[in-house]
Design an enzyme around this catalytic site. Structure first.
Site, PDB file in Angstrom:
ATOM      1  N   CYS A   2      -4.463  14.631   0.137  1.00  0.00           N
ATOM      2  CA  CYS A   2      -3.463  15.126  -0.653  1.00  0.00           C
ATOM      3  C   CYS A   2      -2.298  15.512  -0.045  1.00  0.00           C
ATOM      4  O   CYS A   2      -2.741  16.265   1.648  1.00  0.00           O
ATOM      5  CB  CYS A   2      -3.514  14.833  -1.861  1.00  0.00           C
ATOM      6  SG  CYS A   2      -5.035  14.592  -2.797  1.00  0.00           S
ATOM      7  N   ARG A  27      -1.228  10.541   3.109  1.00  0.00           N
ATOM      8  CA  ARG A  27      -2.601  11.160   3.315  1.00  0.00           C
ATOM      9  C   ARG A  27      -2.895  10.861   1.627  1.00  0.00           C
ATOM     10  O   ARG A  27      -3.686  11.321   1.770  1.00  0.00           O
ATOM     11  CB  ARG A  27      -1.302  12.515   3.282  1.00  0.00           C
ATOM     12  CG  ARG A  27      -1.000  13.454   4.293  1.00  0.00           C
ATOM     13  CD  ARG A  27      -0.344  13.960   4.207  1.00  0.00           C
ATOM     14  NE  ARG A  27      -1.960  15.507   3.908  1.00  0.00           N
ATOM     15  CZ  ARG A  27      -2.311  15.918   5.017  1.00  0.00           C
ATOM     16  NH1 ARG A  27      -1.781  16.020   5.616  1.00  0.00           N
ATOM     17  NH2 ARG A  27      -3.601  16.559   4.848  1.00  0.00           N
ATOM     18  N   TRP A  72      -4.406  10.958  -3.223  1.00  0.00           N
ATOM     19  CA  TRP A  72      -5.337   9.993  -2.362  1.00  0.00           C
ATOM     20  C   TRP A  72      -6.866  10.536  -3.735  1.00  0.00           C
ATOM     21  O   TRP A  72      -7.613  11.779  -3.467  1.00  0.00           O
ATOM     22  CB  TRP A  72      -5.706  10.546  -1.396  1.00  0.00           C
ATOM     23  CG  TRP A  72      -7.171   9.022  -1.094  1.00  0.00           C
ATOM     24  CD1 TRP A  72      -6.760   8.290  -0.638  1.00  0.00           C
ATOM     25  CD2 TRP A  72      -8.732   9.679  -1.065  1.00  0.00           C
ATOM     26  NE1 TRP A  72      -8.184   7.284  -0.762  1.00  0.00           N
ATOM     27  CE2 TRP A  72      -9.369   8.187  -0.849  1.00  0.00           C
ATOM     28  CE3 TRP A  72      -9.424  10.529  -1.246  1.00  0.00           C
ATOM     29  CZ2 TRP A  72     -10.388   7.950  -0.445  1.00  0.00           C
ATOM     30  CZ3 TRP A  72     -11.133  10.265  -0.822  1.00  0.00           C
ATOM     31  CH2 TRP A  72     -10.679   8.394  -1.263  1.00  0.00           C
ATOM     32  N   ASN A  98      -5.147  20.427  -2.345  1.00  0.00           N
ATOM     33  CA  ASN A  98      -4.987  19.782  -0.855  1.00  0.00           C
ATOM     34  C   ASN A  98      -6.797  20.225  -1.467  1.00  0.00           C
ATOM     35  O   ASN A  98      -7.055  20.885  -0.471  1.00  0.00           O
ATOM     36  CB  ASN A  98      -4.357  18.870  -0.391  1.00  0.00           C
ATOM     37  CG  ASN A  98      -5.261  18.283   0.734  1.00  0.00           C
ATOM     38  OD1 ASN A  98      -6.305  17.479  -0.241  1.00  0.00           O
ATOM     39  ND2 ASN A  98      -4.791  18.824   1.512  1.00  0.00           N
ATOM     40  N   GLY A  99      -7.984  19.516  -0.986  1.00  0.00           N
ATOM     41  CA  GLY A  99      -9.338  19.795  -1.212  1.00  0.00           C
ATOM     42  C   GLY A  99     -10.744  19.868  -2.265  1.00  0.00           C
ATOM     43  O   GLY A  99     -10.321  18.276  -2.908  1.00  0.00           O
ATOM     44  N   GLU A 481     -14.056  -2.401  16.274  1.00  0.00           N
ATOM     45  CA  GLU A 481     -12.698  -1.715  16.077  1.00  0.00           C
ATOM     46  C   GLU A 481     -11.112  -3.324  15.529  1.00  0.00           C
ATOM     47  O   GLU A 481     -10.667  -2.810  14.547  1.00  0.00           O
ATOM     48  CB  GLU A 481     -11.237  -1.361  17.016  1.00  0.00           C
ATOM     49  CG  GLU A 481      -9.997  -1.011  17.030  1.00  0.00           C
ATOM     50  CD  GLU A 481     -10.152   0.326  15.721  1.00  0.00           C
ATOM     51  OE1 GLU A 481     -11.170   0.965  15.180  1.00  0.00           O
ATOM     52  OE2 GLU A 481      -8.606   0.092  15.061  1.00  0.00           O
ATOM     53  N   LYS A 485      -9.936  -3.035  11.473  1.00  0.00           N
ATOM     54  CA  LYS A 485      -8.644  -3.429  11.542  1.00  0.00           C
ATOM     55  C   LYS A 485      -8.665  -4.217  10.422  1.00  0.00           C
ATOM     56  O   LYS A 485      -7.886  -4.369   9.299  1.00  0.00           O
ATOM     57  CB  LYS A 485      -7.935  -4.005  12.788  1.00  0.00           C
ATOM     58  CG  LYS A 485      -7.556  -3.104  13.766  1.00  0.00           C
ATOM     59  CD  LYS A 485      -6.466  -1.884  13.028  1.00  0.00           C
ATOM     60  CE  LYS A 485      -7.045  -0.642  12.496  1.00  0.00           C
ATOM     61  NZ  LYS A 485      -7.737   0.466  13.156  1.00  0.00           N
ATOM     62  N   GLU A 488      -9.960  -2.423   6.630  1.00  0.00           N
ATOM     63  CA  GLU A 488      -9.065  -1.845   6.502  1.00  0.00           C
ATOM     64  C   GLU A 488      -8.350  -2.335   6.016  1.00  0.00           C
ATOM     65  O   GLU A 488      -7.968  -1.851   4.546  1.00  0.00           O
ATOM     66  CB  GLU A 488      -9.064  -0.793   7.195  1.00  0.00           C
ATOM     67  CG  GLU A 488      -8.510  -0.618   8.067  1.00  0.00           C
ATOM     68  CD  GLU A 488      -8.179   0.556   8.641  1.00  0.00           C
ATOM     69  OE1 GLU A 488      -8.491   1.891   7.800  1.00  0.00           O
ATOM     70  OE2 GLU A 488      -7.506   0.173  10.005  1.00  0.00           O
ATOM     71  N   HIS A 504     -30.908 -10.656  16.683  1.00  0.00           N
ATOM     72  CA  HIS A 504     -31.174  -9.703  15.976  1.00  0.00           C
ATOM     73  C   HIS A 504     -31.278  -9.561  14.590  1.00  0.00           C
ATOM     74  O   HIS A 504     -31.868  -8.907  13.727  1.00  0.00           O
ATOM     75  CB  HIS A 504     -31.584  -8.682  16.486  1.00  0.00           C
ATOM     76  CG  HIS A 504     -32.089  -8.861  18.159  1.00  0.00           C
ATOM     77  ND1 HIS A 504     -33.694  -8.403  18.161  1.00  0.00           N
ATOM     78  CD2 HIS A 504     -31.273  -8.431  19.245  1.00  0.00           C
ATOM     79  CE1 HIS A 504     -33.835  -8.316  19.654  1.00  0.00           C
ATOM     80  NE2 HIS A 504     -32.542  -8.625  19.554  1.00  0.00           N
ATOM     81  N   LYS A 603      -4.129   7.851   5.150  1.00  0.00           N
ATOM     82  CA  LYS A 603      -4.508   7.725   6.821  1.00  0.00           C
ATOM     83  C   LYS A 603      -4.440   9.758   7.678  1.00  0.00           C
ATOM     84  O   LYS A 603      -5.735   9.115   8.193  1.00  0.00           O
ATOM     85  CB  LYS A 603      -3.083   8.000   7.040  1.00  0.00           C
ATOM     86  CG  LYS A 603      -2.295   8.683   8.948  1.00  0.00           C
ATOM     87  CD  LYS A 603      -2.438   6.784   8.958  1.00  0.00           C
ATOM     88  CE  LYS A 603      -2.642   7.429  11.019  1.00  0.00           C
ATOM     89  NZ  LYS A 603      -3.062   6.206  11.417  1.00  0.00           N
TER      90      LYS A 603
HETATM   91  C1  AGP Z   1      -8.382   3.476  11.198  1.00  0.00           C
HETATM   92  O1  AGP Z   1      -7.768   2.680  11.296  1.00  0.00           O
HETATM   93  C2  AGP Z   1      -8.910   4.414  10.127  1.00  0.00           C
HETATM   94  N1  AGP Z   1      -7.220   4.365   9.389  1.00  0.00           N
HETATM   95  C3  AGP Z   1      -9.633   5.812  10.289  1.00  0.00           C
HETATM   96  O2  AGP Z   1     -10.763   5.467  10.339  1.00  0.00           O
HETATM   97  C4  AGP Z   1      -9.580   6.428  11.445  1.00  0.00           C
HETATM   98  O3  AGP Z   1      -9.442   6.028  12.503  1.00  0.00           O
HETATM   99  C5  AGP Z   1     -10.378   8.053  10.494  1.00  0.00           C
HETATM  100  O4  AGP Z   1      -9.582   8.612   9.626  1.00  0.00           O
HETATM  101  C6  AGP Z   1      -9.887   8.572  11.723  1.00  0.00           C
HETATM  102  O5  AGP Z   1      -9.431   9.705  11.736  1.00  0.00           O
HETATM  103  P1  AGP Z   1      -8.863  10.889  12.658  1.00  0.00           P
HETATM  104  O6  AGP Z   1      -8.297   9.430  13.737  1.00  0.00           O
HETATM  105  O7  AGP Z   1      -6.910  11.223  12.225  1.00  0.00           O
HETATM  106  O8  AGP Z   1      -8.920  11.570  12.620  1.00  0.00           O
END
Ligand code: AGP
Length: 608
Positions: A2, A27, A72, A98-99, A481, A485, A488, A504, A603
């Site tokens: 958050c 966040r 969040w 936050n936590g 990766e 993308k 997500e 496999h 994020k």
């Molecule tokens: C990647 O597109 C995601 N938003 C997520 O996997 C991100 O890479 C991950 O949470 C790690 O974040 P950071 O690099 O800030 O540690």
């Protein structure tokens, strides 16, 4: 995950709080709320993002002291009741948090037995009422009440608290979750990270865990450490990030940040063609260790973990040091055998990811040398490691990491070469690779110019509910990766696999409704990727192939293809991921998804 903000000073708080909160929306954006203390507590909160909250607010809310929160949901549905700020049973206290509080059930039961009731499902409300209980027990000594209540918490917290009847004061304390204090021309702030602060901010302060902060317009910043001693925190100058706020004409931050890679990849270059040298300014402190370490462990989450896999490949190939790449969340709990001879490299765009932070702290306690590669100056990880390397990519606001990934890979590539040089390992090809790396922006520009082709490809495949991404060697992480993308931001199921793994199991998935993206841009694995493509097509699967420019054979075989300018294999993940970022972006746009704020995500994952 958050975002919390607090303000107290000479100006009306409402707009200042909203301005700071909007900069923290990446966040978390499930719900938002604001509380202003002006004799009474004026509380407004709403499900949805900050714009939804703003639409419910009166134009004026008088008061020069307030707190705000964008959520969040870690516990309790993202609805109005569970939105912060919460209010205590008496109505005299309100708090943002936050936590995660792990032992909230026992605390909640204890409070219920004392007659407390709860409106929300959150553990934040439990902590708030525990503070109120202690406050009423000890003659309304706020600092003591906060100290006593938080000492019973197992978990993490960064809180902002207002108490009715006390003059305009904000109480704040952290343990494990980020909290930064700022002194600005108009007053004092607390927030989850530096992004919340504006250009009027002069100084910032980084409280330690359990430092109790009291902000007041007249008294300024008071800090009481865990031992109960009044201390003065060391201030640091502050320069507001100027390029983070606007989308610069792009429809979304993600698209802006994809296009920024033409500039940000060169900004990750610490190699100078003039003297053919790689200079990492901030790691001289660990240079001796880099000469003698006997193992490298790279830790990270999500996209950062994928970048780490590429680093792993390069450290072994060029620095000849045994390397592994681990999910930070797995590493921290498996009781790893690590110690003095190990270098632990944390990869984190935000520098605040809870699992990566915890894993790094574990490594440091075990005596390993710790280095973080990060995009946020003065983030927690940069302040807790032995050395840090900054990406200099500028704030990455889109939840889907794009420019950070390519900059991470550029830094890791140079770091592998740097360490091999420190250890006097001869690789005559390195200077050529570095020169190509330094000139990548021309190739990136060419790829960005394929925007319309990629958009059309996304439209053609917008029927797909599933996707497979395959690559080999240095492009296996590129496949992972690319899959991340897509899933997500478009919510389409996608998996990344090493090409050799098809037989496999995954090949059982292939049919005409299950397309594959095959990354065949590295010379080393081209022939094997051709076999994979044949196997998939023989079973009715369509294959979109990323090919090196001029590879007519592969172009003729592919159902669809995207040409990538040919360069060294080491640079191919940087070039190959960009069309996959764009492909995912357009797939998501066709589905009407919110690409900057995908559902269920945030994020910066500051809780585990
Ligand atoms: C990647 O597109 C995601 N938003 C997520 O996997 C991100 O890479 C991950 O949470 C790690 O974040 P950071 O690099 O800030 O540690």
């Amino acid at each position: 995950m958050c975002g919390i903000v607090g303000y107290v000073g000479q100006q009306e708080a409402k707009d200042l709080l909203l301005e700071g909160l909007k900069k923290l929306e990446y966040r978390g954006y499930d719900s938002a709320g604001i509380a202003i203390l002006n004799g009474d507590i004026h509380l407004f909160k709403s499900p949805g993002n900050i714009a939804s909250l703003e639409s419910t607010l009166p134009s004026t809310i008088e008061g020069k002291c307030g707190i705000a929160h964008t959520r969040w949901a870690t516990h309790g549905a993202p609805n109005q009741t569970n939105a912060h700020p919460h209010v205590s049973n008496s109505g005299n206290m309100t708090m943002v948090h936050n936590g995660i509080i792990e032992n909230y059930q026992e605390l909640k039961k204890e409070l219920r037995d004392k007659g407390y009731s709860f409106k929300s499902d959150t553990y934040s409300e439990v902590l708030l009422n525990l503070i109120e209980f202690e406050y009423n027990q000890n003659g309304q000594d706020a600092a003591d009440a906060i100290r006593k209540a938080t000492s019973r918490v197992k978990g993490t917290y960064a809180i902002g608290l207002l108490i009715k009847g006390e003059s305009d004061k904000i109480y704040a304390i952290r343990c494990g979750s980020p909290l930064i204090i700022a002194k600005a021309q108009e007053g004092f702030y607390m927030a989850s990270d530096l992004n919340a602060f504006s250009t009027t901010t002069d100084e910032v302060f980084f409280p330690e865990d359990h430092d109790l902060i009291i902000l007041n317009a007249q008294e300024g910043i008071r800090t009481i450490n865990e031992k109960g001693n009044e201390i003065r925190m060391i201030s640091e100058t502050f320069q507001a990030a100027t390029n983070s706020t606007g989308k610069n004409g792009f429809e979304d931050y993600m698209l802006k940040e994809i296009f920024e890679q033409e500039e940000t990849v060169p900004l990750a270059m610490v190699y100078s063609g003039k003297n053919n040298k790689i200079q990492f300014p901030h790691i001289t402190a660990i240079e001796e260790q880099l000469k003698s370490i006997n193992r490298i462990i790279i830790i990270g989450c999500g996209t950062s973990w994928h970048a780490g896999l590429i680093g792993n490949y390069l450290f072994e190939k060029y620095a000849r040091i045994p390397s592994t790449t681990e999910y930070a969340s797995e590493f921290r709990y498996r009781q790893p055998v690590i110690g003095k001879g190990d270098l632990v490299i944390a990869l984190s765009q935000s520098g605040e990811t809870a699992d990566t932070l915890a894993a790094t702290r574990l490594a440091k306690r075990a005596g390993a040398t710790t280095l973080v590669i990060c995009n946020v100056p003065r983030s927690t990880l940069t302040r807790e490691t032995d050395a840090h390397i900054l990406l200099n990519a500028g704030p990455e606001i889109g939840v889907a990491s794009t420019k950070a990934f390519t900059s991470q890979v550029a830094i890791l590539t140079q770091l592998a070469f740097y360490i091999s040089d420190l250890r006097n390992i001869e690789h005559p090809e390195i200077s050529g690779i570095l020169k190509n790396l330094a000139g990548l922006s021309i190739f990136i520009n060419k790829i960005l110019g394929k925007k319309n082709q990629i958009k059309e490809l996304a439209e053609k495949y917008s029927f797909a509910q599933n996707f497979l991404f395959i690559g080999r060697g240095i492009n296996y992480p590129t496949a992972l990766e690319g899959a991340l993308k897509l899933k997500e931001i478009s919510y389409i199921h996608a998996e990344g696999y090493p090409g050799a793994e098809m037989k496999h199991g995954p090949i059982a998935l292939i049919d005409s409704n299950f397309p594959t993206v095959a990354i065949a841009t590295d010379e080393e694995n081209r022939l094997k990727m051709i076999s994979n493509i044949h196997e998939i097509q023989a079973r009715g699967g369509n294959v979109i192939v990323l090919i090196r420019q001029g590879d007519d054979k592969l172009a003729s075989m592919a159902d669809d293809y995207i040409e990538i300018p040919a360069t060294n294999d080491e640079a191919m993940p940087i070039l190959s991921i960009i069309p996959l970022q764009m492909f995912s972006y357009y797939m998501a746009k066709f589905k009407g998804c919110n690409v900057d704020q995908p559902r269920n995500l945030a994020k910066s994952v500051t809780v585990e």
